[in-house]
Design a protein around this motif. Sequence first.
Motif, mmCIF file in Angstrom:
data_model
loop_
_atom_site.group_PDB
_atom_site.id
_atom_site.type_symbol
_atom_site.label_atom_id
_atom_site.label_comp_id
_atom_site.label_asym_id
_atom_site.label_seq_id
_atom_site.Cartn_x
_atom_site.Cartn_y
_atom_site.Cartn_z
ATOM 1 N N HIS A 23 0.814 -1.361 0.068
ATOM 2 C CA HIS A 23 -0.050 -0.074 0.016
ATOM 3 C C HIS A 23 0.845 1.290 0.085
ATOM 4 O O HIS A 23 0.263 2.240 0.061
ATOM 5 C CB HIS A 23 -1.024 0.040 1.167
ATOM 6 C CG HIS A 23 -2.096 -0.948 1.179
ATOM 7 N ND1 HIS A 23 -3.005 -1.311 0.177
ATOM 8 C CD2 HIS A 23 -2.275 -2.167 2.082
ATOM 9 C CE1 HIS A 23 -3.769 -2.049 0.554
ATOM 10 N NE2 HIS A 23 -3.414 -2.724 1.604
ATOM 11 N N TYR B 60 -14.260 5.412 -10.495
ATOM 12 C CA TYR B 60 -13.460 4.501 -9.856
ATOM 13 C C TYR B 60 -14.265 3.245 -9.770
ATOM 14 O O TYR B 60 -15.315 3.154 -9.236
ATOM 15 C CB TYR B 60 -13.084 5.001 -8.764
ATOM 16 C CG TYR B 60 -12.049 3.909 -7.857
ATOM 17 C CD1 TYR B 60 -10.906 3.486 -8.368
ATOM 18 C CD2 TYR B 60 -12.550 3.282 -6.805
ATOM 19 C CE1 TYR B 60 -10.068 2.647 -7.780
ATOM 20 C CE2 TYR B 60 -11.744 2.547 -6.349
ATOM 21 C CZ TYR B 60 -10.556 2.030 -6.724
ATOM 22 O OH TYR B 60 -9.875 1.258 -6.040
ATOM 23 N N GLY C 68 -12.620 0.027 -8.946
ATOM 24 C CA GLY C 68 -11.805 -0.624 -8.248
ATOM 25 C C GLY C 68 -11.454 -2.187 -8.827
ATOM 26 O O GLY C 68 -10.864 -2.032 -10.107
ATOM 27 N N ALA C 69 -11.559 -3.278 -8.368
ATOM 28 C CA ALA C 69 -11.163 -4.403 -8.580
ATOM 29 C C ALA C 69 -12.084 -4.678 -9.850
ATOM 30 O O ALA C 69 -11.536 -5.862 -10.535
ATOM 31 C CB ALA C 69 -11.205 -5.428 -7.545
ATOM 32 N N GLY D 134 -9.329 1.820 -12.407
ATOM 33 C CA GLY D 134 -9.601 1.046 -11.200
ATOM 34 C C GLY D 134 -8.059 0.186 -11.272
ATOM 35 O O GLY D 134 -6.897 0.737 -11.722
ATOM 36 N N GLU D 135 -8.143 -0.961 -10.768
ATOM 37 C CA GLU D 135 -7.087 -1.844 -10.320
ATOM 38 C C GLU D 135 -7.039 -3.192 -11.446
ATOM 39 O O GLU D 135 -8.106 -3.740 -11.639
ATOM 40 C CB GLU D 135 -6.905 -2.172 -8.874
ATOM 41 C CG GLU D 135 -6.891 -0.867 -8.216
ATOM 42 C CD GLU D 135 -6.856 -0.907 -6.722
ATOM 43 O OE1 GLU D 135 -6.372 -2.097 -6.258
ATOM 44 O OE2 GLU D 135 -7.778 -0.379 -6.077
ATOM 45 N N ARG E 182 -1.395 5.393 -7.502
ATOM 46 C CA ARG E 182 -2.364 4.276 -7.010
ATOM 47 C C ARG E 182 -3.559 5.040 -6.697
ATOM 48 O O ARG E 182 -3.622 6.149 -6.242
ATOM 49 C CB ARG E 182 -1.828 3.619 -5.906
ATOM 50 C CG ARG E 182 -0.865 2.663 -6.366
ATOM 51 C CD ARG E 182 -0.469 1.860 -4.992
ATOM 52 N NE ARG E 182 0.453 0.884 -5.566
ATOM 53 C CZ ARG E 182 0.599 -0.449 -4.817
ATOM 54 N NH1 ARG E 182 -0.065 -0.619 -3.827
ATOM 55 N NH2 ARG E 182 1.204 -1.336 -5.440
ATOM 56 N N PRO E 183 -4.716 4.359 -6.830
ATOM 57 C CA PRO E 183 -6.095 5.113 -6.496
ATOM 58 C C PRO E 183 -6.089 5.293 -5.027
ATOM 59 O O PRO E 183 -5.511 4.149 -4.276
ATOM 60 C CB PRO E 183 -7.021 4.042 -6.907
ATOM 61 C CG PRO E 183 -6.561 2.944 -7.846
ATOM 62 C CD PRO E 183 -5.125 3.070 -7.654
ATOM 63 N N ARG F 132 -7.254 4.776 -1.350
ATOM 64 C CA ARG F 132 -8.000 3.726 -0.897
ATOM 65 C C ARG F 132 -9.144 4.378 0.083
ATOM 66 O O ARG F 132 -9.027 5.059 1.005
ATOM 67 C CB ARG F 132 -7.096 2.858 0.032
ATOM 68 C CG ARG F 132 -5.961 2.337 -0.971
ATOM 69 C CD ARG F 132 -5.874 0.822 -0.872
ATOM 70 N NE ARG F 132 -4.763 0.326 -1.565
ATOM 71 C CZ ARG F 132 -4.846 -0.173 -2.567
ATOM 72 N NH1 ARG F 132 -6.126 -0.445 -3.298
ATOM 73 N NH2 ARG F 132 -3.882 -0.496 -3.264
ATOM 74 N N SER F 133 -10.357 3.631 0.152
ATOM 75 C CA SER F 133 -11.458 4.078 1.092
ATOM 76 C C SER F 133 -11.352 3.638 2.291
ATOM 77 O O SER F 133 -10.563 2.546 2.375
ATOM 78 C CB SER F 133 -12.734 3.523 0.397
ATOM 79 O OG SER F 133 -13.767 3.911 1.597
#
Length: 151
Positions: free
Chosen positions: A32, A98, A100-101, A122-123, A145-146, A148-149
């Motif tokens: 991270h 966004y 994400g995954a 996203g990722e 990197r996006p 993170r929530s």
Amino acid sequence: MIQFTLKCDQDHRFDSWFKSAAAFDVLAQAGHISCAVCGSSQVTKGMMAPRVSTGKTSVEGAPEAKDNAPVPMLSEPDGEIEKAIKALRKTVEASSDYVGADFVKEARAMHAGEKPERSIYGEARLDQAKELAEEGVQLMALPFRPKRSTQ
């Protein structure tokens, strides 16, 4: 809070704050932490000197260095690259969704015409991104990197 000088595998150096040394270790092992310049996740602690407070504070409440100049507590990006990456992040986050995954799934669905096209980020793993490119899906790696929530 503790400030560490960090260094990536490309020899870029930058500072960041952590709750503790253990917090840095946990975040680093989970992948991270990424370089503020190039986005590499191969980041280690760099050489640094301890900052000892004399108890004196400047007008704004920040500790003072030996020459009585205020020591900045947090810094803005210094170089042009950092500023450009920060501007790119702001543009991407403002104009894209966004996902994400779900990035790979969403990108394929849009490419197949199953979902309306829109700008997303996203990722995806490297192998997944290569497969998408081979299928003709237009994509690009972002140099950050996006966020993170925390929810």
